[in-house]
Scaffold this motif. Structure first.
Motif, short mmCIF file in Angstrom:
data_model
loop_
_atom_site.label_atom_id
_atom_site.label_comp_id
_atom_site.label_asym_id
_atom_site.label_seq_id
_atom_site.Cartn_x
_atom_site.Cartn_y
_atom_site.Cartn_z
N SER A 227 0.82 -1.21 0.00
CA SER A 227 0.00 0.00 0.00
C SER A 227 0.85 1.26 0.00
N LEU A 228 2.12 1.15 0.41
CA LEU A 228 3.00 2.32 0.45
C LEU A 228 3.71 2.55 -0.87
N SER A 229 3.44 1.69 -1.85
CA SER A 229 4.08 1.83 -3.15
C SER A 229 3.42 2.93 -3.97
N GLU A 230 4.22 3.84 -4.47
CA GLU A 230 3.70 4.90 -5.33
C GLU A 230 3.59 4.38 -6.76
N MET A 231 2.49 4.72 -7.40
CA MET A 231 2.23 4.21 -8.74
C MET A 231 1.41 5.24 -9.51
N GLU A 232 1.82 5.54 -10.70
CA GLU A 232 1.10 6.51 -11.52
C GLU A 232 -0.30 5.99 -11.86
N PRO A 233 -1.35 6.81 -11.67
CA PRO A 233 -2.72 6.36 -11.98
C PRO A 233 -2.88 5.83 -13.40
N LYS A 234 -2.12 6.36 -14.34
CA LYS A 234 -2.25 5.90 -15.73
C LYS A 234 -1.89 4.43 -15.89
N LEU A 235 -1.16 3.88 -14.88
CA LEU A 235 -0.77 2.47 -14.95
C LEU A 235 -1.90 1.54 -14.56
N PHE A 236 -2.91 2.05 -13.82
CA PHE A 236 -3.90 1.13 -13.26
C PHE A 236 -5.34 1.66 -13.19
N LEU A 237 -5.55 2.99 -13.13
CA LEU A 237 -6.85 3.51 -12.71
C LEU A 237 -7.99 3.16 -13.66
N ASN A 238 -7.86 3.49 -14.93
CA ASN A 238 -8.96 3.25 -15.87
C ASN A 238 -9.32 1.77 -15.95
N GLU A 239 -8.30 0.92 -16.00
CA GLU A 239 -8.54 -0.52 -16.10
C GLU A 239 -9.23 -1.06 -14.85
N THR A 240 -8.77 -0.62 -13.69
CA THR A 240 -9.36 -1.12 -12.44
C THR A 240 -10.81 -0.64 -12.31
N LYS A 241 -11.06 0.60 -12.68
CA LYS A 241 -12.44 1.10 -12.67
C LYS A 241 -13.32 0.28 -13.62
N ASP A 242 -12.80 -0.04 -14.78
CA ASP A 242 -13.57 -0.85 -15.74
C ASP A 242 -13.90 -2.22 -15.17
N ILE A 243 -12.94 -2.83 -14.48
CA ILE A 243 -13.14 -4.15 -13.89
C ILE A 243 -14.26 -4.10 -12.85
N ILE A 244 -14.21 -3.10 -11.98
CA ILE A 244 -15.20 -2.99 -10.91
C ILE A 244 -16.58 -2.64 -11.48
#
Length: 349
Positions: A179-196
């Motif tokens: 949870s402390l790992s920094e990650m650019e939203p472009k790497l995960f956000l749209n895809e994760t939102k689509d999954i949910i």
């Protein structure tokens, strides 16, 4: 192995005996032995699991793999199951981090991801899952490989059991990212939102996969406070968490006693603990104290009241939520007192 002999040797000895025979068997025989080993792992409690899943075991796996006595497919069969149990039972053995196998898996991942032609997507996803589920301090340098690869697996829409199982494993591995790992939203956000969102409309994910998708997203709140709008207003986390917790409360056998002393949780208890853990992360990182959050905490109080003293994992996560909620005044102290939660917290202190 005869039924009599099975009863007279320990579960650890059974596992060790099967593992010792792997390198002398052909590929099909190995699959059979690994299937038996997976069954034994499922029988283990946490202490038994820790005693066999060690650095020495991983080093041996690496050796027989490098000696071409264990095909990659069979190695992955065993490692993915070990990793899955490691995560679901919240054991977190440390042997893989210190083993030669960690570096071998890491190199295989990098080599496969860098191929211009002939890239084996299934192999790469399998390796990513093994690495994330076994490596507690997983390296952020591999996130640009792991995250897009596993989200691609989880985004598959085919309605069959194989696709569901693949998505479940991919999302379970992703929620292992610190949870402390920094990650650019472009790497995960749209895809994760689509999954949910797709699951909310079509119910294509397993219960474990859905919780894992939420945990992966909410863990990013630590470094990306801007995700609050998507999590709360767009994806409706509080509503979804409340529904899932209420459904799981109906499924858990609150009166059961058998096997609890051996430290074995049921599937429903494991899923409930997952949602409690996700809720704890959400409350800690969002810092929000509205009515929806209070309703969720009151639901946790009900879960605590239903649980018995032997359901340690459930009660531990409930108490962790209570401590945080009481500290930030997200729930009334009198409610904790009436539930009996406050007494248990004081005993722990």
């Amino acid at each position: 192995m005869s039924a009599y002999r099975r009863k007279t040797i320990s579960i650890i000895e059974r596992f060790t005996e099967l593992f010792s025979k792997l390198e002398d068997r052909n590929e099909e025989d190995q699959k059979q032995k690994i299937s038996e080993m997976k069954g034994i792992i499922d029988e283990m409690n946490k202490e038994e699991f820790k005693s066999v899943i060690t650095k020495e075991l991983f080093d041996k796996i690496c050796r027989i793999f490098e000696e071409k006595k264990l095909p990659a497919e069979n190695m992955i069969l065993l490692l993915k199951h070990v990793g899955c149990v490691n995560v679901l039972k919240n054991v977190w053995v440390h042997g893989f981090e210190e083993s030669s196998l960690k570096e071998k898996i890491k190199k295989m991942m990098i080599d496969e991801s860098e191929k211009d032609e002939g890239k084996r997507e299934k192999l790469l996803a399998d390796l990513c899952e093994c690495y994330l589920m076994l490596n507690i301090g997983n390296s952020s340098e591999l996130y640009p490989i792991c995250v897009p690869c596993l989200l691609k697996v989880a985004l598959k829409k085919e309605e069959n059991e194989e696709t569901q199982n693949e998505a479940e494993m991919a999302l379970l591995a992703l929620c292992c990212i610190c949870s402390l790992s920094e990650m650019e939203p472009k790497l995960f956000l749209n895809e994760t939102k689509d999954i949910i969102k797709y699951h909310q409309e079509h119910h294509n994910l397993t219960r474990l996969a859905y919780q894992s998708a939420w945990e992966f997203l909410i863990c990013r709140l630590w470094s990306q406070k801007s995700l609050e709008d998507a999590i709360i207003d767009e994806l409706h986390f509080c509503r979804e968490a409340e529904r899932e917790l209420k459904e799981l409360m109906k499924c858990v056998d609150w009166k059961r006693k058998e096997e609890i002393e051996k430290g074995k949780e049921t599937k429903e208890e494991i899923h409930l603990v997952g949602w409690l853990r996700t809720l704890k992360i959400y409350l800690e990182y969002s810092g929000l104290h509205g009515k929806e959050q209070v309703d969720l905490i009151n639901l946790v109080i009900q879960i605590f009241q239903e649980s018995n003293a032997d359901q340690i994992e459930i009660r531990t996560w409930c108490m962790s939520i209570f401590r945080g909620a009481a500290g930030c005044r997200a729930v009334k102290i009198k409610d904790l007192l009436e539930s009996g939660a406050a007494d248990v917290i004081l005993e722990e202190i």
